[in-house]
Design an enzyme around this catalytic site. Structure first.
Site, PDB file in Angstrom:
ATOM      1  N   CYS A 106      -0.862  -0.018  12.694  1.00 52.85           N
ATOM      2  CA  CYS A 106      -0.241   0.725  11.602  1.00 52.85           C
ATOM      3  C   CYS A 106      -1.329   0.819  10.548  1.00 52.85           C
ATOM      4  O   CYS A 106      -1.649  -0.180   9.906  1.00 52.85           O
ATOM      5  CB  CYS A 106       0.988   0.036  11.036  1.00 52.85           C
ATOM      6  SG  CYS A 106       1.583   0.909   9.564  1.00 52.85           S
ATOM      7  N   CYS A 125       0.299   0.282   6.757  1.00 50.81           N
ATOM      8  CA  CYS A 125       0.789  -1.031   6.330  1.00 50.81           C
ATOM      9  C   CYS A 125       0.901  -1.927   7.557  1.00 50.81           C
ATOM     10  O   CYS A 125      -0.108  -2.351   8.092  1.00 50.81           O
ATOM     11  CB  CYS A 125       2.096  -0.900   5.576  1.00 50.81           C
ATOM     12  SG  CYS A 125       3.259   0.259   6.293  1.00 50.81           S
ATOM     13  N   SER A 126       2.094  -2.220   8.019  1.00 51.16           N
ATOM     14  CA  SER A 126       2.211  -3.094   9.189  1.00 51.16           C
ATOM     15  C   SER A 126       3.461  -2.767   9.995  1.00 51.16           C
ATOM     16  O   SER A 126       4.134  -3.662  10.476  1.00 51.16           O
ATOM     17  CB  SER A 126       2.214  -4.555   8.752  1.00 51.16           C
ATOM     18  OG  SER A 126       3.262  -4.758   7.821  1.00 51.16           O
ATOM     19  N   CYS A 127       3.800  -1.466  10.137  1.00 51.59           N
ATOM     20  CA  CYS A 127       4.967  -1.066  10.926  1.00 51.59           C
ATOM     21  C   CYS A 127       4.799  -1.587  12.354  1.00 51.59           C
ATOM     22  O   CYS A 127       3.726  -1.486  12.938  1.00 51.59           O
ATOM     23  CB  CYS A 127       5.115   0.447  10.932  1.00 51.59           C
ATOM     24  SG  CYS A 127       5.404   1.073   9.275  1.00 51.59           S
TER      25      CYS A 127
END
Ligand code: FE
Length: 195
Positions: free
Chosen positions: A100, A103-105
């Protein structure tokens, strides 16, 4: 005057949580239950069950690749529904790896909490520019003729990799295959090995 030091992510998260609770937007007990569920109940085991079924049931695999969220919902896992999951199949010639960049999906409902390296800005930036080098550093050396496809997850599309079934596992049943499937193989930074 210098700018104040930025708060650590943990402190920022705590401040945000406090604000949401104060304004009555979230129920703290519900939040704690949700976090506990992701920490202990929902983990990569769900994803491994999906992969093992796809390896042993060609019809399920077809449904999984056509509509990941719907095929995962068939498994009736505990917890929130696996929405927005799209599955990419790794083969001998194409290797998918997930990031991602924003961000951190991450597909929480099938993989649990993301590993810290997944959230690391270095991984997020470098895997896009030089995936072959990053994968090699993580222990996965791919032949030059294998095409690498970097899949960028977002809140709308959360990628899950269907790893290649390793040679030498033809005699194994679906439940016997489940423990072979690692979290990293479903993010695409590792392959599944035969036992
Ligand atoms: Fe994200």
């Amino acid at each position: 005057m210098s700018a104040p030091e930025p708060l650590s992510p943990a402190l920022r998260a705590e401040a945000l949580e406090q604000l949401l609770v104060e304004r009555g937007l979230v129920d703290p007990a519900g939040l704690d239950r949700l976090i506990a569920a992701y920490e202990s109940d929902i983990g990569p085991l769900n994803g491994a069950k999906v992969v093992a079924r796809a390896w042993t049931d060609p019809d399920y695999k077809r449904r999984l690749l056509a509509d990941g969220a719907a095929a995962i919902a068939e498994m009736e896992f505990e917890g929130p529904r696996a929405e927005h999951i799209v599955v990419a199949e790794n083969t001998a010639s194409v290797h998918n790896v997930v990031v991602c960049t924003l961000c951190s999906c991450y597909p929480w409902s099938v993989l649990g909490l993301p590993p810290s390296w997944y959230k690391d800005p270095a991984y997020r930036a470098r895997v896009v520019r030089e995936p072959r080098a990053v994968l090699a550093e993580m222990g996965l050396r791919l032949d030059e003729d294998v095409r690498i496809v970097v899949r960028d997850s977002s809140s709308e599309v959360r990628w899950l990799v269907l790893p290649e079934r390793p040679a030498g596992t033809e005699h194994l049943s679906e439940p016997e295959l489940v423990p072979l499937v690692t979290r990293d193989s479903m993010v695409g930074v590792a392959k599944v090995s035969a036992p």
